[in-house]
Design a protein around this motif. Structure first.
Motif, PDB file in Angstrom:
ATOM      1  N   ALA A 108       0.824  -1.214   0.000  1.00  0.00           N
ATOM      2  CA  ALA A 108       0.000   0.000   0.000  1.00  0.00           C
ATOM      3  C   ALA A 108       0.855   1.260   0.000  1.00  0.00           C
ATOM      4  CB  ALA A 108      -0.924  -0.007   1.221  1.00  0.00           C
ATOM      5  N   LYS A 109       0.223   2.398  -0.316  1.00  0.00           N
ATOM      6  CA  LYS A 109       0.897   3.702  -0.302  1.00  0.00           C
ATOM      7  C   LYS A 109      -0.034   4.738   0.328  1.00  0.00           C
ATOM      8  CE  LYS A 109       1.526   4.078  -4.730  1.00  0.00           C
ATOM      9  NZ  LYS A 109       1.972   4.652  -6.017  1.00  0.00           N
ATOM     10  N   GLN A 110       0.578   5.752   0.939  1.00  0.00           N
ATOM     11  CA  GLN A 110      -0.184   6.921   1.373  1.00  0.00           C
ATOM     12  C   GLN A 110      -0.358   7.868   0.203  1.00  0.00           C
ATOM     13  OE1 GLN A 110       2.221   8.162   4.952  1.00  0.00           O
ATOM     14  NE2 GLN A 110       0.177   8.476   5.817  1.00  0.00           N
ATOM     15  N   LYS A 111      -1.411   8.639   0.236  1.00  0.00           N
ATOM     16  CA  LYS A 111      -1.606   9.623  -0.815  1.00  0.00           C
ATOM     17  C   LYS A 111      -0.449  10.611  -0.810  1.00  0.00           C
ATOM     18  CE  LYS A 111      -6.643   9.575  -1.381  1.00  0.00           C
ATOM     19  NZ  LYS A 111      -6.815   8.225  -0.851  1.00  0.00           N
ATOM     20  N   GLY A 112       0.081  10.882  -1.999  1.00  0.00           N
ATOM     21  CA  GLY A 112       1.174  11.834  -2.125  1.00  0.00           C
ATOM     22  C   GLY A 112       2.538  11.258  -1.837  1.00  0.00           C
ATOM     23  N   SER A 113       2.629   9.962  -1.612  1.00  0.00           N
ATOM     24  CA  SER A 113       3.908   9.331  -1.298  1.00  0.00           C
ATOM     25  C   SER A 113       4.023   8.018  -2.063  1.00  0.00           C
ATOM     26  CB  SER A 113       4.015   9.048   0.206  1.00  0.00           C
ATOM     27  OG  SER A 113       5.149   8.255   0.495  1.00  0.00           O
ATOM     28  N   ASN A 114       5.253   7.678  -2.441  1.00  0.00           N
ATOM     29  CA  ASN A 114       5.515   6.411  -3.103  1.00  0.00           C
ATOM     30  C   ASN A 114       6.105   5.369  -2.155  1.00  0.00           C
ATOM     31  OD1 ASN A 114       4.591   6.796  -5.753  1.00  0.00           O
ATOM     32  ND2 ASN A 114       6.390   8.034  -6.246  1.00  0.00           N
ATOM     33  N   HIS A 115       6.220   5.710  -0.879  1.00  0.00           N
ATOM     34  CA  HIS A 115       6.738   4.748   0.084  1.00  0.00           C
ATOM     35  C   HIS A 115       5.755   3.586   0.223  1.00  0.00           C
ATOM     36  CE1 HIS A 115       9.269   3.396   3.374  1.00  0.00           C
ATOM     37  NE2 HIS A 115       8.169   3.147   4.072  1.00  0.00           N
ATOM     38  N   ILE A 116       6.287   2.380   0.363  1.00  0.00           N
ATOM     39  CA  ILE A 116       5.451   1.177   0.389  1.00  0.00           C
ATOM     40  C   ILE A 116       5.230   0.710   1.823  1.00  0.00           C
ATOM     41  CG2 ILE A 116       5.316  -1.255  -0.299  1.00  0.00           C
ATOM     42  CD1 ILE A 116       6.934  -0.478  -2.788  1.00  0.00           C
ATOM     43  N   TYR A 117       3.979   0.386   2.116  1.00  0.00           N
ATOM     44  CA  TYR A 117       3.598  -0.181   3.406  1.00  0.00           C
ATOM     45  C   TYR A 117       3.074  -1.601   3.177  1.00  0.00           C
ATOM     46  CZ  TYR A 117       3.949   4.585   5.112  1.00  0.00           C
ATOM     47  OH  TYR A 117       4.425   5.845   5.431  1.00  0.00           O
ATOM     48  N   VAL A 118       3.533  -2.514   3.991  1.00  0.00           N
ATOM     49  CA  VAL A 118       3.069  -3.904   3.922  1.00  0.00           C
ATOM     50  C   VAL A 118       1.999  -4.094   4.986  1.00  0.00           C
ATOM     51  CG1 VAL A 118       3.729  -6.325   4.111  1.00  0.00           C
ATOM     52  CG2 VAL A 118       5.322  -4.677   3.095  1.00  0.00           C
ATOM     53  N   VAL A 119       0.761  -4.358   4.526  1.00  0.00           N
ATOM     54  CA  VAL A 119      -0.385  -4.426   5.434  1.00  0.00           C
ATOM     55  C   VAL A 119      -1.111  -5.754   5.230  1.00  0.00           C
ATOM     56  CG1 VAL A 119      -2.474  -3.284   6.255  1.00  0.00           C
ATOM     57  CG2 VAL A 119      -0.645  -1.919   5.213  1.00  0.00           C
ATOM     58  N   PRO A 120      -1.125  -6.629   6.221  1.00  0.00           N
ATOM     59  CA  PRO A 120      -1.850  -7.902   6.073  1.00  0.00           C
ATOM     60  C   PRO A 120      -3.351  -7.691   6.030  1.00  0.00           C
ATOM     61  CG  PRO A 120      -1.116  -7.620   8.339  1.00  0.00           C
ATOM     62  CD  PRO A 120      -0.524  -6.478   7.557  1.00  0.00           C
ATOM     63  N   PHE A 121      -4.070  -8.705   5.588  1.00  0.00           N
ATOM     64  CA  PHE A 121      -5.539  -8.748   5.579  1.00  0.00           C
ATOM     65  C   PHE A 121      -6.158  -7.636   4.733  1.00  0.00           C
ATOM     66  CE2 PHE A 121      -3.990 -10.000   9.896  1.00  0.00           C
ATOM     67  CZ  PHE A 121      -4.096 -11.365   9.706  1.00  0.00           C
ATOM     68  N   SER A 122      -5.422  -7.192   3.719  1.00  0.00           N
ATOM     69  CA  SER A 122      -5.942  -6.173   2.812  1.00  0.00           C
ATOM     70  C   SER A 122      -5.768  -6.651   1.381  1.00  0.00           C
ATOM     71  CB  SER A 122      -5.210  -4.840   3.022  1.00  0.00           C
ATOM     72  OG  SER A 122      -3.823  -4.962   2.719  1.00  0.00           O
ATOM     73  N   VAL A 123      -6.569  -6.071   0.472  1.00  0.00           N
ATOM     74  CA  VAL A 123      -6.526  -6.475  -0.929  1.00  0.00           C
ATOM     75  C   VAL A 123      -6.497  -5.231  -1.806  1.00  0.00           C
ATOM     76  CG1 VAL A 123      -7.677  -8.676  -0.543  1.00  0.00           C
ATOM     77  CG2 VAL A 123      -9.049  -6.646  -1.025  1.00  0.00           C
ATOM     78  N   PRO A 124      -6.018  -5.357  -3.062  1.00  0.00           N
ATOM     79  CA  PRO A 124      -5.954  -4.197  -3.950  1.00  0.00           C
ATOM     80  C   PRO A 124      -7.303  -3.506  -4.085  1.00  0.00           C
ATOM     81  CG  PRO A 124      -4.709  -6.016  -4.876  1.00  0.00           C
ATOM     82  CD  PRO A 124      -5.410  -6.553  -3.675  1.00  0.00           C
ATOM     83  N   GLY A 125      -7.277  -2.187  -3.979  1.00  0.00           N
ATOM     84  CA  GLY A 125      -8.499  -1.390  -4.034  1.00  0.00           C
ATOM     85  C   GLY A 125      -9.007  -0.973  -2.672  1.00  0.00           C
ATOM     86  N   ASP A 126      -8.534  -1.638  -1.616  1.00  0.00           N
ATOM     87  CA  ASP A 126      -8.897  -1.242  -0.254  1.00  0.00           C
ATOM     88  C   ASP A 126      -8.225   0.070   0.129  1.00  0.00           C
ATOM     89  OD1 ASP A 126     -10.525  -3.356   0.545  1.00  0.00           O
ATOM     90  OD2 ASP A 126      -8.907  -4.490   1.502  1.00  0.00           O
ATOM     91  N   THR A 127      -8.915   0.889   0.905  1.00  0.00           N
ATOM     92  CA  THR A 127      -8.288   1.923   1.719  1.00  0.00           C
ATOM     93  C   THR A 127      -8.432   1.451   3.162  1.00  0.00           C
ATOM     94  OG1 THR A 127      -8.845   3.689   0.165  1.00  0.00           O
ATOM     95  CG2 THR A 127      -8.305   4.337   2.426  1.00  0.00           C
ATOM     96  N   VAL A 128      -7.313   1.328   3.859  1.00  0.00           N
ATOM     97  CA  VAL A 128      -7.362   0.751   5.200  1.00  0.00           C
ATOM     98  C   VAL A 128      -6.640   1.641   6.201  1.00  0.00           C
ATOM     99  CG1 VAL A 128      -7.475  -1.610   4.318  1.00  0.00           C
ATOM    100  CG2 VAL A 128      -5.257  -0.625   4.889  1.00  0.00           C
ATOM    101  N   LYS A 129      -7.040   1.511   7.436  1.00  0.00           N
ATOM    102  CA  LYS A 129      -6.309   2.144   8.539  1.00  0.00           C
ATOM    103  C   LYS A 129      -5.314   1.118   9.059  1.00  0.00           C
ATOM    104  CE  LYS A 129      -8.438   4.792  11.482  1.00  0.00           C
ATOM    105  NZ  LYS A 129      -9.282   5.265  12.628  1.00  0.00           N
TER     106      LYS A 129
END
Length: 561
Positions: A108-129
């Motif tokens: 995943a990425k934050q808006k405005g950033s290209n840094h990558i976050y690895v988040v379990p239990f999520s799928v492409p298209g999700d916005t997650v906390k």
């Protein structure tokens, strides 16, 4: 597949030692707040074990490359600008999931950033906390814990989730997904495994076939190993206190060492779920006897009684407990029990074949898929006529060598196809003893099916009388794959066909790459030099629905000059 903990029966002598887990998910020190984007560049390493870390890093690097973070920008100028400071450890952030790693985690990425976050239990298209907990600067990503879904992906439907512990327990990743989508994801995992780990040019890897699904998507797992920890604060040496209340009994959540208390597991069979309930009840009474933690074995075992007619109701075999679950078909009745003693013998049926094993030993944990799986191997274990070269046209296949044979799954189920006989070879003498027993239980004598305990350096010496042109070799190694010594012997023996079955498609891809190139230390000169293989097909099998795991079957044929 070791748990790193002692496996016990709660009804046996208590206070069995618990060893430290071989795989901890503890949190690591948090590092820095920002770096130059150019320094996310990481020297590529050759994959050796197909580990979680290697697989995740390959996917992260591919995503970084696709975003041009490690290359020149569109104008050809190197990127050296610093990104904005990254969130502190413990910060809760919103991220958009853009891709799925082969580990089952969202990237995943934050808006405005290209840094990558690895988040379990999520799928492409999700916005997650998510909650930030570890930065991996050298690898170019930050690990974060899943908290909640802010905006669901079109792929996500949480009404599909059948487990109250989902997104806490680390056992399943995909319960929110349609099963057809899960199979597409697993096909892509195999695609990426060969792209990232085989070191083969794309033209040498055929199109990956669709993943074959499991007949059961829940209620399939025939073995669980829940555990509990010892009382907190006990010293390493000296007197130890026992539990003053029932400890959490279940599984370890992702990214933590604490045990998650679990009362039920819907991916397990009804028998194993019943066993979990019984062992929890037993621990609730006996917890005060334990000064150390332990892992509990829950293994389904079946006793089958044939029916003389459709209406026949034969009694259970002698010694079958009254609590055994009864499953009736037109031809037989199965009486299923849950074994907690790892040294006891468990029994499983695959069609008309019967297999016995030490209950604590490895055997495939999804019995529902073993019938179509072994049928697929039976349909493809012999080379099709089109792959037969001129030099071997007059030589039909006669022999099967089942390397890493265990208790004889392939040696026995495929033996009828090999008039010269099938031989299973394994380093574990106990597995070979059970394999011989299983051959006898299935009415196979040594002329049809024999077994040999042999270490890797001696493996192919045992079959020196076999003509390689008339031989198929089946490989089913552990997760680490085949070592160089074994691959060297295989290339030197040069069987006509290789069927490579694997529980780790990444090490499978690595090893298949070696066989296709014909390159392994010690084979560039001497016997075996020039032996190479061509991949006929590759496809996945879904032994573990709702998870990110996929098993692979690769069919290879020797290339003859």
């Amino acid at each position: 597949m070791a748990t790193g903990q002692t496996t016990i029966d709660l009804g046996a002598t208590p206070q069995v030692p618990q060893t430290k887990s071989t795989k901890q998910h503890g949190k690591r020190p948090f590092q820095g707040h920002h770096r130059k984007v150019a320094k996310y560049r990481k020297k590529e390493k050759t994959a050796t074990e197909g580990s979680y870390e290697e697989v995740l890093l390959a996917d992260v690097q591919a995503l970084l490359a696709s975003q041009k973070l490690t290359e020149a920008d569109e104008n050809g100028a190197a990127q050296t600008a610093e990104e904005a400071p990254l969130p502190e450890q413990g910060s809760e952030i919103e991220v958009d999931v853009v891709e799925l790693s082969s580990t089952g985690d969202g990237l995943a990425k934050q808006k405005g950033s290209n840094h990558i976050y690895v988040v379990p239990f999520s799928v492409p298209g999700d916005t997650v906390k998510a909650k930030v907990y570890r930065r991996n600067h050298e690898e170019g990503y930050t690990a974060a814990d899943f908290i909640s879904v802010v905006k669901p992906s079109a792929l996500r439907d949480d009404s599909r989730i059948q487990c109250p512990y989902f997104a806490k327990c680390s056992g399943c990743q995909f319960q929110m997904l349609d099963y057809a989508e899960q199979l597409k994801i697993k096909k892509n995992i195999v695609v990426k495994a060969y792209r990232n780990f085989s070191q083969l040019p794309p033209e040498l890897v055929p199109e990956i076939l669709d993943t074959i699904g499991s007949p059961l998507q829940y209620g399939y797992r025939t073995k669980l190993t829940p555990h509990f920890d010892g009382p907190p604060g006990n010293p390493r040496r000296g007197p130890k206190k026992s539990h003053s209340s029932m400890p959490p009994f279940g599984f370890t959540p992702k990214n933590t060492r604490k045990v998650l208390d679990i009362e039920d597991c819907p991916i397990a069979t009804e028998t194993v779920r019943k066993g979990l309930t019984e062992e929890r009840a037993r621990l609730a009474v006996s917890y005060g006897k334990y000064t150390k933690g332990a892992t509990i074995l829950l293994r389904e075992s079946t006793k089958r009684v044939p029916k003389a007619s459709h209406s026949d109701t034969p009694p259970p075999p002698e010694g079958t407990p009254s609590t055994a679950l009864r499953v009736e078909t037109d031809t037989h009745i199965d009486f299923k029990t849950c074994i907690t003693d790892q040294n006891a013998t468990s029994t499983e049926y695959i069609d008309s074949f019967v297999f016995t094993n030490p209950a604590g030993a490895f055997f495939q944990n999804n019995n529902s898929i073993l019938s179509p799986f072994t049928a697929y191997i039976r349909e493809h274990i012999l080379p099709p006529p089109s792959t037969t070269s001129t030099s071997t046209t007059q030589k039909p296949i006669k022999y099967l060598i089942d390397a890493y044979s265990g208790s004889g799954l392939f040696t026995i189920t495929q033996s009828s196809l090999f008039p010269g006989g099938s031989i299973g070879i394994d380093i574990a003498e106990k597995s070979i003893a059970y394999a011989r027993r299983n051959a006898a239980l299935n009415g196979l004598d040594e002329s049809q099916c024999r077994f040999l305990a042999a270490d890797a350096p001696e493996l192919f010496k045992s079959v020196s009388a076999y003509d390689p042109d008339e031989t198929v070799v089946v490989l089913d190694p552990p997760r680490k794959g085949c070592d160089a010594s074994f691959l060297r012997q295989l290339l030197q023996f040069a069987p006509r066909r290789v069927v490579y079955v694997s529980c780790n498609v990444h090490t499978q891809a690595r090893d298949v790459g070696v066989l296709v190139r014909g390159e392994v230390e010690g084979v560039r000169e001497g016997k075996g030099k020039g032996t190479r293989y061509e991949i006929e097909s590759i496809r996945g099998f879904d032994f573990f629905p709702q998870t990110g795991h996929v098993e692979g079957v690769a069919l290879l044929n020797r290339l003859d000059a």
